[in-house]
Design an enzyme around this catalytic site. Structure first.
Site: not given
Length: 173
Positions: A24, A48, A104, A142
């Protein structure tokens, strides 16, 4: 905000950042070099479950972008704000025309492409700009870092010190 007041020199990078990691931070650093101002929008994703609350996530990002402990890490044109609701609406309300996103993997590309089309349908004035993750960050997420922390693994390659300490303490609870 009207279309004419949206600035192409301001970008917004949104995410949950739970926790913020070097991948990030690389996107934040690179985005801050491309735009006059970069706003990091820390949001709530109803899909989430986060480990840190939104205020903690905002503060952790502020800590690591303000140069706390290392002046070389100071990013003076970065502002960190929390938001609720649609990211595309937050981008417009921030006066930006650009939504910055990091990619990514190929699976990220598929998801982000779909999201960018939906955002464009929601607000045709907001453009999405993608930055590819550097190779050393392409595997970092994460959720994986939270798992490593829960199992007391080494996080030094992935997280700056203030975030690493906060995650280790939270994982011990």
């Amino acid at each position: 905000m009207s279309d004419s007041t949206l600035s192409p020199r301001v970008a917004v990078y949104t995410g949950t950042f739970d926790p913020v990691h070097y991948g990030h931070l690389d996107i934040i650093r690179r985005g801050s070099q491309l735009f006059d101002k970069l706003i990091v929008g820390v949001g709530i994703n109803p899909d989430k479950k986060t480990l840190f609350n939104i205020e903690e996530r905002v503060q952790l990002i502020r800590d690591v972008t303000s140069g706390r402990g290392n002046k070389a890490d100071t990013l003076s044109n970065v502002e960190v704000l929390s938001f609720e609701g649609l990211a595309v609406r937050f981008v417009r309300d921030s006066g930006a025309r650009i939504m910055l996103r990091g990619l990514r993997t190929l699976s990220d590309m598929e998801y982000e492409f779909t999201m960018s089309l939906m955002n464009l349908a929601q607000d045709p004035q907001i453009e999405t700009l993608f930055l590819m993750a550097k190779e050393e960050f392409s595997h970092v997420s994460s959720s994986l870092l939270r798992q490593i922390a829960a199992l007391d693994g080494n996080l030094s390659k992935f997280l700056p010190e203030p975030v690493r300490t906060a995650l280790a303490e939270r994982a011990r609870r």
